[in-house]
Scaffold this active site. Structure first.
Site, PDB file in Angstrom:
ATOM      1  N   HIS A  14       0.919  -1.004   0.055  1.00 55.82           N
ATOM      2  CA  HIS A  14       0.023   0.141   0.038  1.00 55.82           C
ATOM      3  C   HIS A  14       0.760   1.265   0.113  1.00 55.82           C
ATOM      4  O   HIS A  14       1.493   1.382   0.765  1.00 55.82           O
ATOM      5  CB  HIS A  14      -0.917  -0.107   1.390  1.00 55.82           C
ATOM      6  CG  HIS A  14      -2.007   1.247   1.143  1.00 55.82           C
ATOM      7  ND1 HIS A  14      -3.231   1.040   1.789  1.00 55.82           N
ATOM      8  CD2 HIS A  14      -1.599   2.501   1.212  1.00 55.82           C
ATOM      9  CE1 HIS A  14      -3.625   2.340   1.613  1.00 55.82           C
ATOM     10  NE2 HIS A  14      -2.833   3.161   1.107  1.00 55.82           N
ATOM     11  N   HIS A  16       1.596   5.492  -1.408  1.00 54.06           N
ATOM     12  CA  HIS A  16       1.118   6.795  -2.467  1.00 54.06           C
ATOM     13  C   HIS A  16       2.490   7.569  -3.145  1.00 54.06           C
ATOM     14  O   HIS A  16       3.299   7.579  -2.036  1.00 54.06           O
ATOM     15  CB  HIS A  16       0.539   7.614  -1.487  1.00 54.06           C
ATOM     16  CG  HIS A  16      -0.954   7.089  -1.078  1.00 54.06           C
ATOM     17  ND1 HIS A  16      -1.961   7.179  -1.730  1.00 54.06           N
ATOM     18  CD2 HIS A  16      -1.117   6.492   0.224  1.00 54.06           C
ATOM     19  CE1 HIS A  16      -2.927   6.759  -0.956  1.00 54.06           C
ATOM     20  NE2 HIS A  16      -2.369   6.284   0.267  1.00 54.06           N
ATOM     21  N   LYS A 102      -9.525  -0.164  -5.857  1.00 54.84           N
ATOM     22  CA  LYS A 102      -9.589   0.651  -4.660  1.00 54.84           C
ATOM     23  C   LYS A 102     -10.796   1.205  -4.271  1.00 54.84           C
ATOM     24  O   LYS A 102     -11.396   2.027  -4.968  1.00 54.84           O
ATOM     25  CB  LYS A 102      -8.402   1.573  -4.494  1.00 54.84           C
ATOM     26  CG  LYS A 102      -8.462   2.241  -3.091  1.00 54.84           C
ATOM     27  CD  LYS A 102      -7.924   1.568  -1.990  1.00 54.84           C
ATOM     28  CE  LYS A 102      -7.821   2.369  -0.686  1.00 54.84           C
ATOM     29  NZ  LYS A 102      -6.711   2.702   0.065  1.00 54.84           N
ATOM     30  N   HIS A 139     -10.444   1.083   1.921  1.00 54.19           N
ATOM     31  CA  HIS A 139     -10.161   2.232   2.723  1.00 54.19           C
ATOM     32  C   HIS A 139     -11.495   2.115   3.754  1.00 54.19           C
ATOM     33  O   HIS A 139     -12.503   2.712   3.450  1.00 54.19           O
ATOM     34  CB  HIS A 139      -9.951   3.831   2.056  1.00 54.19           C
ATOM     35  CG  HIS A 139      -9.744   4.689   3.199  1.00 54.19           C
ATOM     36  ND1 HIS A 139      -8.676   5.362   3.463  1.00 54.19           N
ATOM     37  CD2 HIS A 139     -10.681   5.166   4.308  1.00 54.19           C
ATOM     38  CE1 HIS A 139      -8.730   6.295   4.444  1.00 54.19           C
ATOM     39  NE2 HIS A 139      -9.906   6.041   4.938  1.00 54.19           N
ATOM     40  N   HIS A 177      -4.695  -0.636   5.879  1.00 52.15           N
ATOM     41  CA  HIS A 177      -4.123   0.073   7.160  1.00 52.15           C
ATOM     42  C   HIS A 177      -5.063  -0.092   8.101  1.00 52.15           C
ATOM     43  O   HIS A 177      -5.714   0.733   8.552  1.00 52.15           O
ATOM     44  CB  HIS A 177      -4.117   1.565   6.606  1.00 52.15           C
ATOM     45  CG  HIS A 177      -4.881   2.225   5.842  1.00 52.15           C
ATOM     46  ND1 HIS A 177      -6.192   2.261   6.139  1.00 52.15           N
ATOM     47  CD2 HIS A 177      -4.919   2.885   4.685  1.00 52.15           C
ATOM     48  CE1 HIS A 177      -6.961   2.918   5.071  1.00 52.15           C
ATOM     49  NE2 HIS A 177      -6.088   3.312   4.175  1.00 52.15           N
ATOM     50  N   ASP A 250       1.522   2.604   3.546  1.00 54.71           N
ATOM     51  CA  ASP A 250       0.402   4.021   3.346  1.00 54.71           C
ATOM     52  C   ASP A 250       1.423   5.113   3.381  1.00 54.71           C
ATOM     53  O   ASP A 250       1.076   6.272   3.712  1.00 54.71           O
ATOM     54  CB  ASP A 250      -0.637   4.031   4.440  1.00 54.71           C
ATOM     55  CG  ASP A 250      -1.562   4.927   3.886  1.00 54.71           C
ATOM     56  OD1 ASP A 250      -1.571   5.102   2.821  1.00 54.71           O
ATOM     57  OD2 ASP A 250      -2.373   5.066   4.678  1.00 54.71           O
ATOM     58  N   ALA A 266      -4.106  15.069   5.229  1.00 52.58           N
ATOM     59  CA  ALA A 266      -3.682  13.576   5.937  1.00 52.58           C
ATOM     60  C   ALA A 266      -2.615  12.840   5.112  1.00 52.58           C
ATOM     61  O   ALA A 266      -2.717  12.835   4.182  1.00 52.58           O
ATOM     62  CB  ALA A 266      -4.872  12.795   6.227  1.00 52.58           C
TER      63      ALA A 266
HETATM   64  O1  DOR Z   1      -3.144   9.549   5.516  1.00 52.84           O
HETATM   65  C1  DOR Z   1      -3.682   9.180   4.439  1.00 52.84           C
HETATM   66  N1  DOR Z   1      -3.142   9.792   3.165  1.00 52.84           N
HETATM   67  N2  DOR Z   1      -4.652   8.530   4.253  1.00 52.84           N
HETATM   68  C2  DOR Z   1      -5.234   8.077   3.033  1.00 52.84           C
HETATM   69  O2  DOR Z   1      -6.084   7.460   2.882  1.00 52.84           O
HETATM   70  C3  DOR Z   1      -4.736   8.904   1.851  1.00 52.84           C
HETATM   71  C4  DOR Z   1      -3.333   9.306   2.164  1.00 52.84           C
HETATM   72  C5  DOR Z   1      -2.930  10.391   0.925  1.00 52.84           C
HETATM   73  O3  DOR Z   1      -3.333  10.081  -0.359  1.00 52.84           O
HETATM   74  O4  DOR Z   1      -2.412  11.488   1.423  1.00 52.84           O
HETATM   75 ZN    ZN Z   2      -3.336   5.224   1.676  1.00 54.15          ZN
END
Ligand code: DOR
Ligand code: ZN
Length: 353
Positions: A14, A16, A102, A139, A177, A250, A266
Site C-alpha cells: 500500500h 502513495h 481500491k 479504505h 491500514h 501507506d 492527511a
Molecule cells: O493519511 C492518508 N493519506 N490516508 C489516506 O487514506 C490517503 C493518504 C494520501 O493520499 O495522502
Molecule cells: Zn493510503
C-alpha cells in the site's frame, strides 16, 4: 543481541507515490528497499480505467533511476467509482499490470471525492471482481459526519464490510491500514479471502503524539492514530505469524506547506526508512524473527504472486533521519525527522547465513 538480519526483499502492499516531479522525488526511496509496491490510484484525476493505470505505470517506470530499473515493479490499482463498469474489471484483470481495485468511500480521505457514494451502486462490478478474482482494496472508514472520527473504522466494519463479505464470499478483500483492535478481530475471524495491511506508523505510535506539547500535523493521517490498546492489537497481529496480516506502509507524502496548514493534509511519509521503521516496531517486542514473513511472504501469497528471490540486510547501525527531503521544489518532512534510528537497510546480493 542480533546485529544484522537478512530477509527476502519485502514488498509494500500500500503506497502513495503521487505523480510528475513529486513521483520522481519519492519513488527511489521505495524502489531501493522493496521489490514491488501496490500503487494507490488517488491521483487528480483518479486512475479509473485500465488505460489510465497503464499510462501511470509507464510514468512510474520512466522516472525510476537506471540502477533500480530492473529491481522494482509497480503493481497498479484502479480507483472504484459509482460508475466503474464490469467490463473494466475484465480489462484490468487481463492487462497483467492491475492487481486490485481500491474502494474509497466518497469524502473519506485525500482525493476521494470521486469515490463510492453507495456500495450498492457497485454490486455488478464487485460481482465481476469476484468472478475474475481481482482483489478489492478497502479504505475502511465510514464518512457519516455523525460518527466520531475514532469510531469510523469500527462502524465501517459493521455497516459495510460485514454485509459485503456476506454478499461476495469469494471476493478477495484487503482491509487496508487497519488501526483498531476491532479490525484485527474481524480479519482474524473472517474467511481466508480477507486480509489486512498494517502501517509502520500505526505500529509505532498512538494518538497521544498528535497533541504532544501542541498540535503535531506531521502525525496526522487517515485513518487517524488510535489509543494505545489498539496499537497493541496491531503489534500482536503483525508479529503473530498469521498470514492474513502483511506490510503496507501507506507512505503518503505531502509538502511541508500542505501539512503545516490551518487545514493540513492527511498522510505520513515513511518511505525513506520504511523497513527500518517496521524493524524498530518488531524489535521493541522482541519479534525481529517475525519480520520476514510479515514483510516478504504473506502479501505475495495473498495476492497470488511469487515471493521475491533477492535479499535485503538490516544492520544495527545508528543514523539520523534528515530534517527534510526535496519534494519537487518544496520540502517533505519525513516521519522521525532529526531522530536517530537503530537499523539501516542495505542490499544483500546473497543470503549470508
Ligand atoms: O493519511 C492518508 N493519506 N490516508 C489516506 O487514506 C490517503 C493518504 C494520501 O493520499 O495522502
Ligand atoms: Zn493510503
Amino acid at each position: 543481541m542480533v546485529n544484522s538480519i537478512t530477509i527476502i526483499r519485502p514488498d509494500d502492499w500500500h503506497l502513495h507515490v503521487r505523480d510528475g516531479e513529486q513521483l520522481r522525488a519519492v519513488l527511489p526511496y521505495t524502489a531501493k528497499q522493496f521489490a514491488r509496491a501496490i500503487i494507490m490510484p488517488n491521483l487528480k484525476p483518479p486512475v479509473v480505467t485500465t488505460a489510465m493505470a497503464l499510462a501511470y505505470h509507464a510514468r512510474i517506470l520512466a522516472v525510476l533511476p537506471a540502477a533500480l530499473k530492473s529491481a522494482f515493479e509497480p503493481l497498479m490499482t484502479l480507483y472504484l467509482t459509482d460508475n466503474t463498469q464490469p467490463e473494466e474489471i475484465f480489462r484490468a484483470k487481463t492487462s497483467g499490470i492491475v492487481q486490485g481495485v481500491k474502494l474509497y468511500p466518497a469524502g473519506a480521505t485525500t482525493n476521494s471525492d470521486a469515490g463510492v457514494t453507495d456500495i450498492a451502486k457497485c454490486y455488478a462490478t464487485l460481482e465481476a471482481m469476484e468472478t475474475h478474482d481481482l482483489p478489492l482494496l478497502v479504505h475502511g472508514e465510514v464518512t457519516d459526519p455523525a460518527i466520531d472520527v475514532f469510531d469510523k473504522e469500527k462502524v465501517f466494519i459493521d455497516r459495510v464490510l460485514v454485509p459485503l463479505v456476506q454478499r461476495f464470499p469469494h471476493l478477495r478483500i484487503v482491509f487496508e491500514h487497519v488501526t483498531t483492535r476491532d479490525a484485527v478481530a474481524f480479519v482474524k475471524e473472517a474467511s481466508s479471502f480477507i486480509a489486512a495491511t498494517i502501517t509502520a506508523h500505526h505500529l509505532l505510535l498512538n494518538r497521544n503524539v498528535l497533541f504532544q506539547g501542541g498540535i503535531r500535523p506531521h502525525y496526522f493521517c487517515l485513518p487517524i492514530l488510535k489509543r494505545e490498546t489498539h496499537r497493541q492489537a496491531l503489534v500482536e497481529a503483525a508479529i503473530s505469524g498469521n498470514p492474513k496480516f502483511f506490510l503496507g506502509t501507506d507512505s503518503a507524502p505531502h509538502s511541508q506547506a500542505n501539512k503545516e496548514n490551518a487545514c493540513g493534509c492527511a498522510g505520513i511519509f515513511t518511505a525513506h526508512a520504511a523497513i527500518e521503521l517496521y524493524a524498530t516496531a518488531f524489535e521493541q517486542v522482541g519479534a525481529l524473527e517475525k519480520l520476514e514473513a510479515f514483510a516478504s511472504f504473506h502479501g505475495a501469497d495473498f495476492y497470488q504472486l511469487p515471493r521475491n528471490n533477492s535479499y535485503i540486510t538490516l544492520n544495527r547501525e545508528k543514523w539520523t533521519v534528515p530534517e527534510q527531503y526535496e519534494f519537487s521544489g518544496e520540502k517533505l518532512i519525513p516521519l522521525y525527522a532529526n531522530t536517530e534510528l537503530n537499523w539501516k537497510a542495505v542490499d544483500a546480493p546473497v543470503k549470508m547465513h
